[in-house]
Design an enzyme around this catalytic site. Structure first.
Site, PDB file in Angstrom:
ATOM      1  N   LYS A   1      16.475  15.466 -16.580  1.00  0.00           N
ATOM      2  CA  LYS A   1      17.041  14.108 -16.792  1.00  0.00           C
ATOM      3  C   LYS A   1      18.128  13.948 -15.888  1.00  0.00           C
ATOM      4  O   LYS A   1      18.243  13.129 -15.045  1.00  0.00           O
ATOM      5  CB  LYS A   1      17.219  13.587 -18.163  1.00  0.00           C
ATOM      6  CG  LYS A   1      15.868  13.091 -18.718  1.00  0.00           C
ATOM      7  CD  LYS A   1      15.168  13.903 -19.053  1.00  0.00           C
ATOM      8  CE  LYS A   1      13.868  13.202 -19.953  1.00  0.00           C
ATOM      9  NZ  LYS A   1      13.355  13.971 -21.208  1.00  0.00           N
TER      10      LYS A   1
ATOM     11  N   ASP B   1      20.349  17.217 -29.500  1.00  0.00           N
ATOM     12  CA  ASP B   1      19.350  16.922 -28.446  1.00  0.00           C
ATOM     13  C   ASP B   1      20.149  16.060 -27.276  1.00  0.00           C
ATOM     14  O   ASP B   1      20.276  14.754 -27.607  1.00  0.00           O
ATOM     15  CB  ASP B   1      18.299  16.386 -28.730  1.00  0.00           C
ATOM     16  CG  ASP B   1      17.224  16.189 -27.532  1.00  0.00           C
ATOM     17  OD1 ASP B   1      17.601  16.532 -26.305  1.00  0.00           O
ATOM     18  OD2 ASP B   1      15.959  16.122 -27.661  1.00  0.00           O
TER      19      ASP B   1
ATOM     20  N   TRP C   1      11.705  11.443 -30.044  1.00  0.00           N
ATOM     21  CA  TRP C   1      11.906  12.799 -29.733  1.00  0.00           C
ATOM     22  C   TRP C   1      12.582  13.312 -30.973  1.00  0.00           C
ATOM     23  O   TRP C   1      12.339  14.487 -31.543  1.00  0.00           O
ATOM     24  CB  TRP C   1      12.878  12.941 -28.702  1.00  0.00           C
ATOM     25  CG  TRP C   1      12.335  12.662 -27.296  1.00  0.00           C
ATOM     26  CD1 TRP C   1      12.734  11.598 -26.581  1.00  0.00           C
ATOM     27  CD2 TRP C   1      11.133  13.293 -26.769  1.00  0.00           C
ATOM     28  NE1 TRP C   1      11.862  11.485 -25.409  1.00  0.00           N
ATOM     29  CE2 TRP C   1      10.912  12.576 -25.411  1.00  0.00           C
ATOM     30  CE3 TRP C   1      10.230  14.117 -26.991  1.00  0.00           C
ATOM     31  CZ2 TRP C   1       9.981  12.931 -24.557  1.00  0.00           C
ATOM     32  CZ3 TRP C   1       9.444  14.522 -26.363  1.00  0.00           C
ATOM     33  CH2 TRP C   1       9.098  13.880 -25.086  1.00  0.00           C
TER      34      TRP C   1
HETATM   35  C1  LIG Z   1      12.541  14.069 -22.161  1.00  0.00           C
HETATM   36  C2  LIG Z   1      13.155  14.537 -23.702  1.00  0.00           C
HETATM   37  C3  LIG Z   1      12.665  15.569 -24.470  1.00  0.00           C
HETATM   38  C4  LIG Z   1      11.513  16.297 -23.935  1.00  0.00           C
HETATM   39  O1  LIG Z   1      11.923  17.280 -23.121  1.00  0.00           O
HETATM   40  P1  LIG Z   1      10.875  18.404 -22.429  1.00  0.00           P
HETATM   41  O2  LIG Z   1      11.799  19.090 -21.574  1.00  0.00           O
HETATM   42  O3  LIG Z   1       9.542  17.497 -21.791  1.00  0.00           O
HETATM   43  O4  LIG Z   1      10.165  19.162 -23.818  1.00  0.00           O
HETATM   44  C5  LIG Z   1      13.212  15.752 -25.750  1.00  0.00           C
HETATM   45  N1  LIG Z   1      14.383  14.806 -25.949  1.00  0.00           N
HETATM   46  C6  LIG Z   1      14.662  14.046 -25.093  1.00  0.00           C
HETATM   47  C7  LIG Z   1      15.853  13.282 -25.774  1.00  0.00           C
HETATM   48  C8  LIG Z   1      14.393  13.894 -24.034  1.00  0.00           C
HETATM   49  O5  LIG Z   1      14.750  12.750 -23.182  1.00  0.00           O
END
Ligand SMILES: *Cc1c(COP(=O)(O)O)cnc(C)c1O
Length: 373
Positions: free
Chosen positions: A195, A171, A102
């Site tokens: 999540k 993030d 990511w």
């Molecule tokens: C799942 C995830 C993403 C992607 O998320 P989307 O909502 O599918 O775009 C980005 N960063 C992290 C750390 C993730 O766990």
């Protein structure tokens, strides 16, 4: 009704109390005679729902008044672009710490938009199995970006880099509200909800007001401008109403269970139990290095994952992993297949996963190791 223990990395399990509360209000929410799914987002009925979710975000995360809380769409992946578009303005230069898939995607998106990117540190040399130490950042950067919890590799920052006056962007998709976090250390925090917060469909953004600009990079679409959403209370267009409603229920559940501190206690208990087992047996091992381990995502391999690339070794490893996943599924422990980049298995043990779920997983792992040694 038979519920499984769901170890999915996302979308992932939700607290049963939340599912039940949503079910109870499915046909008639708050005496309106409607489901939240059917409400106009501009109605008197929906107003208190989005207000309640925002209030709980602010309360549980201790969000100061000079930060906006936004409910956006497009997932965390859209933030990879919105951040450079709205923050990469003065130096057109940003710093990234590369700790996994990511983080790489976030960095690539900034480059695509013409932002000069300095990679301050990377753990790619060791398959991203640790978090590099970057204590202090200085330089002409518009922002510094980190991926606080790396969902795929199962790593997590145990420190917050000191970026001085440079806005720190993180993030926190896979660790939001898993433990307390000092929002004031960050200029912008974002999380895809699927999540730890809600079903898929909403992305939570917490942004310091001085970073909300009227004039993002030329050509930035209206929908990718933070100001559009902050000026309109996340209602410039139709927000993901139902998901925002479920998020409110999840946040209330977190509050009822001790808030961020309560989640920390719950999560450390689960993670310590699982890592404790992984570190003290000779059949499985965790892939993430100590000192960088996620309390949310726990990838692990078996003793058959030797790194050998000859056909026989690869086939043996695949066979044992497939067998593990298949038998675990039959035992009601689902979504344990590892990400293809790490291999093996991955147990995501987000807030909603109970201690009983982790105990059931360990009991299964012991039995499987015994039968396959
Ligand atoms: C799942 C995830 C993403 C992607 O998320 P989307 O909502 O599918 O775009 C980005 N960063 C992290 C750390 C993730 O766990």
């Amino acid at each position: 009704m038979s519920r499984v223990y769901n170890f999915s990395a996302g979308p992932s399990c939700l607290p049963e109390e939340v599912l039940k509360a949503c079910a109870a209000e499915m046909m008639d929410c708050n005496g309106t005679g409607q489901s939240v799914m059917e409400m106009s987002h501009r109605s008197k009925a929906f107003e208190p729902i989005i207000e309640n979710t925002e209030k709980l975000v602010r309360e549980l995360m201790n969000v100061p008044d000079n930060y906006k809380v936004l409910f956006l769409q497009g997932g965390a992946s859209t933030q990879f672009a919105m951040i450079p578009l709205n923050l990469g303005l003065k130096y057109k230069k940003a710093a990234y710490i590369k700790t996994g898939v990511w983080a790489k995607k976030a960095e690539a998106e900034a480059k695509k938009l013409g932002i000069a990117v300095d990679t301050l540190a990377s753990s790619e040399d060791k398959g991203f199995n640790y978090i590099p130490r970057v204590e202090k950042v200085t330089g002409d950067y518009d922002y510094v970006h980190i991926t606080f919890n790396n969902t795929i590799m199962g790593t997590h920052y145990e420190y917050i880099p000191d970026t001085g006056n440079i806005p720190l962007v993180a993030d926190i998709s896979s660790c939001i509200l898993s433990e307390p976090l000092d929002v004031t250390k960050f200029g912008l925090l974002y999380a895809g909800a699927q999540k730890n917060l809600a079903p898929a469909g909403v992305t939570l953004v917490i942004i310091r007001e001085d970073l909300i600009t009227e004039n993002p990079l030329p050509g930035t679409p209206t929908m990718l401008t933070y100001k559009t959403h902050s000026d309109n209370g996340s209602m410039f267009n139709t927000p993901p109403c139902y998901t925002i409603y479920v998020m409110g229920k999840v946040l209330q559940w977190i509050k009822d269970n001790g808030g961020a501190e309560g989640m920390k206690k719950r999560n450390y208990e689960k993670a310590e139990m699982l890592y404790g087992y992984l570190d003290n047996n000779d059949f499985y091992h965790a892939t993430a290095q100590k000192g960088s381990r996620s309390i949310m995502n726990v990838p692990f391999l078996t003793k058959y994952s030797t790194g050998a690339t000859d056909d026989a070794s690869v086939a043996k490893e695949k066979e044992i992993n497939d067998k593990f996943v298949k038998e675990a599924t039959a035992a009601g422990l689902v979504n344990l297949k590892g990400h293809r980049l790490v291999g093996g298995m991955r147990a995501s043990i987000y807030n909603a996963m109970s201690l009983d779920g982790v105990k059931a997983l360990i009991a299964f792992m012991k039995k499987f190791a015994e039968e396959n040694k």
